[in-house]
Design a protein around this motif. Sequence first.
Motif, mmCIF file in Angstrom:
data_model
loop_
_atom_site.group_PDB
_atom_site.id
_atom_site.type_symbol
_atom_site.label_atom_id
_atom_site.label_comp_id
_atom_site.label_asym_id
_atom_site.label_seq_id
_atom_site.Cartn_x
_atom_site.Cartn_y
_atom_site.Cartn_z
ATOM 1 N N ILE B 107 35.617 -49.998 -0.190
ATOM 2 C CA ILE B 107 35.886 -51.437 -0.053
ATOM 3 C C ILE B 107 35.377 -52.254 -1.244
ATOM 4 C CG2 ILE B 107 36.041 -51.460 2.498
ATOM 5 C CD1 ILE B 107 33.209 -52.660 2.499
ATOM 6 N N PRO B 199 34.097 -57.663 -0.373
ATOM 7 C CA PRO B 199 34.630 -58.044 0.939
ATOM 8 C C PRO B 199 33.527 -58.225 1.986
ATOM 9 C CG PRO B 199 35.114 -55.754 0.467
ATOM 10 C CD PRO B 199 34.350 -56.262 -0.683
ATOM 11 N N THR B 209 37.540 -61.703 4.634
ATOM 12 C CA THR B 209 36.476 -60.750 4.297
ATOM 13 C C THR B 209 36.128 -59.956 5.551
ATOM 14 O OG1 THR B 209 34.873 -62.493 4.705
ATOM 15 C CG2 THR B 209 35.439 -62.066 2.412
#
Lengths: 200, 264
Positions: B107, B199, B209
């Motif tokens: 991520i 995020p 997010t």
Amino acid sequence: MRGLYKKFLLFFLVAFMAQNAAANEQVQLQNRFLKKIDEVVLIVEDKKLSKDIRNRNIVKALTPMFDFELMAKLSLGNVWKELSSKDAKKFVDLYVERMKNSYSAKIDAYEGEKVQIKKIEQPKSDRIAFVTDLTGKENRLEIVYKFYRPKIKISGKDEWLIYDVEILGVSILKTDRAQFREFLQTKSINELMDVLAKQL
Amino acid sequence: MKSFCFVVLFIFISGFTQCSANQIDRQNEDRIVFQKENDNIENEFEEFADEFEAEEKTSDPFASYNRAMTRFNDGMYEYVLKPVAKRYDQAVSLQVQESIRNFFNNIYFPVRFVNNLLQGKFSHTAQETQRFFINSTMGILGFFDPAKNYFKIEAHEEDFGQTLGFYGIKSGPHIVLPLLGPSNLRDTISLYPDALLSPLDYTERSYPTLTDTWAEFISAKSLEEINRISLDMENYEKMKKDAVDLYPYLKDAYEQYRKKQIEE
């Protein structure tokens, strides 16, 4: 004209031979290094040996290739020159012992990992660096072995000796120099030796 | 032909004279070798000094704060994080831990993408993009890393600190951050732009997010950290064993490591 031609020929011959000699040196050292690695891998993988004996054998196999004594001296920088001969000897003994312990403990953990030389650098005629990859199941670790050739061969040692090892760009010798320097700004060499002795 | 004979003769004679000279000097050999060895050590010492002394003059204005913070961090590690990570390690299998690490690594793709791009490393940017798509799909939301294991596409870690370093911005004074550990002025400032690309966040953003509130953010970050410590515990312990004085040791290792990352 013929004389000039001969001189040219001689010049190129010498230049070629010098280059060839350097390449030869690298190949020879590379072979010796890889052989040494194989030797160490055999020891690491020998399950019949106890951990203590295994580590002792690793150190025994590696010692001729390392100049631990030079590393000890370099780790102190200029302070080294000010030491009395008694302190100097004591410090070298402690540092060498610590280095051996630290290295064998680290190498003992690398089971089933492969060493591959990916680049050879020769910044000076008497310096060669092997940039290697230590590849395991999960990750890859770049380790640089820095060799130098002493002007006079040290008895019981190889012709080319390792004076520093860099792991992921971090030089063992540089970190030792940094921490010893700061330590000695406020404390004495005897206190440093006490700490080193405790680490053994 | 004449010159060739001359060369051979010369080599022969010089070898011969050296031999006889050696015989004459045999009695004094020990003394000479000893003296030579001493001179040799002295000369070699000087030669190496150049290699090691060049980078050693750095100023450290926050030294006393840094020392205190290093002690605090080490205490936190020993008495809080390590015991928690040990429990975690017993409860969670290694495979799951590795999957959790893969998930977090995946991520953070935007951070690596932007910083690779900012440094003009276009092939690395492309590879990072490939990795993200392969691992997010085939790798089931990034829990697995088929991009590396099957397609042999390596990750290319880049952050904003490295980007600034790439453009010649010096590291500035060393700063030890609470819990995060060794850093410097450049890398500390760089945490902010990287956080904007992460995020994991708790502030109001115009884009979605993974975390929205403080509580969610802290939980996710704690999981990430404990998981990381559980996987890396041995490395820190091993490093610590070589430390005579922990603060300068970690400081120097960090600065060398970052320098290497930036050079790559």
